[in-house]
Design an enzyme around this catalytic site. Structure first.
Site, PDB file in Angstrom:
ATOM      1  CB  THR A   1      -6.621   3.922   0.080  1.00  0.00           C
ATOM      2  OG1 THR A   1      -5.478   4.515  -0.537  1.00  0.00           O
ATOM      3  CG2 THR A   1      -7.495   5.005   0.707  1.00  0.00           C
ATOM      4  CB  CYS A   2      -1.965   0.750   0.120  1.00  0.00           C
ATOM      5  SG  CYS A   2      -0.872  -0.567  -0.403  1.00  0.00           S
TER       6      CYS A   2
END
Length: 107
Positions: free
Chosen positions: A10-11
């Site tokens: 999710t980064c």
């Protein structure tokens, strides 16, 4: 030797690294947490810079938690790791800075 990226799926920064290095193996450290030996290895490579003190997770910790050793912090809060961590041809890189991109030939 293969290239490996350790980070969070999710980064946004990890996504950029994965897009630039499509052949790299990716490991989401939330899904497959770092072992104590891997944390020790990374702390040996990067020291305390491995702990992202600008992160939301860090800001959410109280002073007692922040005072813990880096290895314990990272074991208990994997999202505190500065990301991505990249291993390419036996060399470790931290982050997705212009210098790292240049070293990996993805400028």
């Amino acid at each position: 030797m293969t290239t490996a990226i350790w980070g969070l799926k999710t980064c946004d920064t990890c996504r950029k690294a994965r897009k630039a290095l499509p052949e790299a193996e990716f490991r989401d450290i939330r899904e497959v947490p770092l072992t104590d030996a891997e944390i020790a290895l990374l702390l040996g490579e990067f020291g305390d810079t491995l702990v992202n003190r600008a992160s939301t997770t860090w800001r959410g910790l109280d002073e007692t938690a922040r005072a813990q050793p880096a290895a314990q912090l990272l074991a208990e809060n994997p999202t505190l790791m500065k990301r991505p961590v990249i291993r390419a041809e036996g060399t470790w890189y931290l982050g997705w800075t212009p210098a790292v991109r240049a070293a990996l030939g993805t400028v």
